[in-house]
Scaffold this motif. Structure first.
Motif, PDB file in Angstrom:
ATOM      1  N   VAL A   1      -8.304  -6.224   3.095  1.00 19.24           N
ATOM      2  CA  VAL A   1      -7.603  -5.431   4.103  1.00 19.24           C
ATOM      3  C   VAL A   1      -8.464  -4.214   4.415  1.00 19.24           C
ATOM      4  CG1 VAL A   1      -5.567  -4.076   4.684  1.00 19.24           C
ATOM      5  CG2 VAL A   1      -5.319  -6.194   3.364  1.00 19.24           C
TER       6      VAL A   1
ATOM      7  N   GLN B   1      -8.460  -0.656   6.170  1.00 19.94           N
ATOM      8  CA  GLN B   1      -7.595   0.397   6.697  1.00 19.94           C
ATOM      9  C   GLN B   1      -8.440   1.316   7.567  1.00 19.94           C
ATOM     10  OE1 GLN B   1      -5.209   2.416   3.773  1.00 19.94           O
ATOM     11  NE2 GLN B   1      -4.087   3.611   5.282  1.00 19.94           N
TER      12      GLN B   1
ATOM     13  N   TYR C   1      -4.150  -1.608   9.959  1.00 21.02           N
ATOM     14  CA  TYR C   1      -4.845  -2.515   9.059  1.00 21.02           C
ATOM     15  C   TYR C   1      -5.452  -3.681   9.837  1.00 21.02           C
ATOM     16  CZ  TYR C   1      -1.721  -0.200   5.707  1.00 21.02           C
ATOM     17  OH  TYR C   1      -1.033   0.724   4.962  1.00 21.02           O
TER      18      TYR C   1
ATOM     19  N   SER D   1      -3.805   7.034   1.765  1.00 21.16           N
ATOM     20  CA  SER D   1      -3.722   5.762   1.042  1.00 21.16           C
ATOM     21  C   SER D   1      -3.799   6.055  -0.446  1.00 21.16           C
ATOM     22  CB  SER D   1      -4.875   4.844   1.467  1.00 21.16           C
ATOM     23  OG  SER D   1      -4.666   3.520   1.049  1.00 21.16           O
TER      24      SER D   1
ATOM     25  N   TRP E   1      -3.257   4.964  -4.499  1.00 19.89           N
ATOM     26  CA  TRP E   1      -3.299   3.814  -5.400  1.00 19.89           C
ATOM     27  C   TRP E   1      -3.207   4.264  -6.845  1.00 19.89           C
ATOM     28  CZ3 TRP E   1      -3.452  -1.065  -3.291  1.00 19.89           C
ATOM     29  CH2 TRP E   1      -3.709  -1.120  -1.919  1.00 19.89           C
TER      30      TRP E   1
ATOM     31  N   LYS F   1      -0.381  -0.007  -4.731  1.00 15.68           N
ATOM     32  CA  LYS F   1      -0.240   0.931  -3.616  1.00 15.68           C
ATOM     33  C   LYS F   1       1.112   1.618  -3.673  1.00 15.68           C
ATOM     34  CE  LYS F   1      -1.028   1.350   1.362  1.00 15.68           C
ATOM     35  NZ  LYS F   1      -1.781   2.603   1.134  1.00 15.68           N
TER      36      LYS F   1
ATOM     37  N   VAL G   1      -4.194  -4.682  -5.577  1.00 13.57           N
ATOM     38  CA  VAL G   1      -5.520  -5.270  -5.369  1.00 13.57           C
ATOM     39  C   VAL G   1      -6.385  -5.033  -6.601  1.00 13.57           C
ATOM     40  CG1 VAL G   1      -5.458  -4.977  -2.853  1.00 13.57           C
ATOM     41  CG2 VAL G   1      -6.430  -3.172  -4.290  1.00 13.57           C
TER      42      VAL G   1
ATOM     43  N   LEU H   1     -11.010  -1.337  -4.943  1.00 10.36           N
ATOM     44  CA  LEU H   1     -10.858  -0.349  -3.885  1.00 10.36           C
ATOM     45  C   LEU H   1     -12.249   0.081  -3.428  1.00 10.36           C
ATOM     46  CD1 LEU H   1      -8.116   1.967  -5.466  1.00 10.36           C
ATOM     47  CD2 LEU H   1      -7.761   0.164  -3.760  1.00 10.36           C
TER      48      LEU H   1
ATOM     49  N   LYS I   1      -8.730  -9.449  -4.805  1.00 10.37           N
ATOM     50  CA  LYS I   1      -8.486  -8.856  -3.495  1.00 10.37           C
ATOM     51  C   LYS I   1      -9.076  -7.443  -3.423  1.00 10.37           C
ATOM     52  CE  LYS I   1      -4.192 -11.482  -3.008  1.00 10.37           C
ATOM     53  NZ  LYS I   1      -4.782 -12.481  -2.104  1.00 10.37           N
TER      54      LYS I   1
ATOM     55  N   TRP J   1      -9.170  -3.717  -1.089  1.00  9.69           N
ATOM     56  CA  TRP J   1      -8.665  -2.836  -0.037  1.00  9.69           C
ATOM     57  C   TRP J   1      -9.814  -1.924   0.367  1.00  9.69           C
ATOM     58  CZ3 TRP J   1      -3.546  -3.306   1.607  1.00  9.69           C
ATOM     59  CH2 TRP J   1      -3.120  -2.393   2.589  1.00  9.69           C
TER      60      TRP J   1
END
Length: 364
Positions: free
Chosen positions: A90, A92, A102, A241, A243, A254, A272, A275, A337, A339
């Motif tokens: 993703v 941002q 996003y 954002s 985390w 998140k 995720v 980062l 994953k 971000w």
């Protein structure tokens, strides 16, 4: 042997030796025979690259990655998100009026529907092109159309709610089946991917290693929280954002600024493995902050496994992924994953009322 026979043998040996010695010229060098060293062949160990999923770094079977990536512009403000937690990456990004949106990229796990889909912005050209594949957006205003058209030239197939035709009308739906506002739009991601299954899969975007001890951030600072501010003048939930490190799951969760979890429609919290935040100079294009990613460079921050490092990023051509570097070497992430936060740098020229100035990163 008798003494007579022995004497004759010795005499014969002496005569032969004298005869051979006499055959050599006194001025002729005697060739010295040197024994050569045995040749040892150097063994070079061949490094075999492990087949990985290009967007998650997970180890996969050779030839198992097929079909295009499906990208969608997702509204930040209209929650709960529909299947955003299933995206591989993703991005941002900053938008006007102190907000973010996003760009969600799906491939290893493509949902039936994703949303809520919003409009195309100028810097989507630079963020989406490296992934190729499909891109769903709700529309755009006229001055942004040339950027959108360039994505097609870069190899991206676009699906746009405002431009839908009989061929793709069934891929779109709205929450109330009555288009009242753009943020009510859903896109049938899995069906779109199936319809374009002959398209190539995405290229690898980040670098990965399987062993957690080899992740570049493993040498970094221990952290419990990582925050990216997309504006220096506002700290609301739309431009911040946040985390939290979850040592139990090994993931970053998140949260809102107040610590409440950010969840998707199914009730799952957004979490995720990696980062990534980069500071990018932004220009103002008709009031739209537009990230200067092509051939750019700047500072980066990478957090994995509850640790963070400061690094650098470098951009290339339109369809090339950015490169993350630490000490000149590629930064390796952990499989999972990611971000990816792109915030405006200090030298950005887009200093209009449409956004609140450069952003920053904070961790503790």
């Amino acid at each position: 042997m008798s003494l007579g026979i022995m004497s004759r043998a010795v005499a014969l040996t002496v005569v032969v030796g004298l005869t051979l010695a006499g055959c050599a010229r006194p001025d002729e060098p005697v060739e010295e025979v040197v024994e050569s060293e045995p040749v040892v062949e150097e063994t070079v160990e061949e490094v075999v690259e492990v087949p990985r999923h290009p967007l998650t770094g997970e180890e996969v079977m050779e030839g198992s990655v097929t079909g295009p990536a499906v990208m969608a512009k997702i509204d930040h403000e209209n929650r709960p998100y529909v299947n955003l937690h299933r995206a591989d990456i993703v991005i941002q990004q900053l938008i006007p009026q102190n907000g973010t949106r996003y760009l969600a990229i799906f491939h290893s796990d493509v949902p039936d529907q994703v949303g809520y889909v919003r409009s195309f912005r100028p810097h989507d050209l630079y963020m989406a092109s490296p992934f190729q594949g499909l891109l769903a957006s709700s529309g755009m205003f006229a001055l942004v159309v040339p950027f959108w058209e360039d994505t097609a030239d870069a190899g991206v197939r676009n699906y746009v709610w405002d431009y839908r035709t009989a061929d793709d009308r069934d891929l779109w739906s709205t929450v109330d089946k009555n288009y009242a506002m753009a943020s009510s739009v859903l896109f049938a991601a899995a069906e779109a991917q199936a319809a374009n299954s002959a398209l190539a899969p995405p290229q690898q975007y980040f670098d990965y290693v399987s062993d957690p001890a080899e992740v570049t951030a493993s040498s970094g600072q221990d952290i419990t929280q990582f925050t990216t501010y997309f504006s220096e003048s506002a700290t609301n939930n739309y431009v911040t954002s946040v985390w939290e490190w979850n040592a139990t799951t090994g993931l970053f969760d998140k949260t809102f600024i107040n610590g409440d979890p950010v969840v998707v429609e199914s009730g799952e919290q957004l979490s995720v493995t990696n980062l990534v935040a980069i500071s990018v100079e932004h220009d103002d294009f008709v009031g739209q902050p537009t990230a200067r990613l092509l051939n750019g460079a700047g500072p980066a921050w990478v957090a994995t496994g509850g640790k963070v490092i400061e690094a650098d990023w470098e951009g290339g051509a339109l369809t090339e992924p950015i490169r993350l570097l630490s000490g000149g070497e590629p930064v390796a992430l952990a499989p999972g994953k990611t971000w990816f936060m792109i915030f405006p740098g200090d030298a950005s020229t887009a200093r209009t009322a449409a956004w609140g100035g450069p952003g920053s990163v904070e961790y503790r």
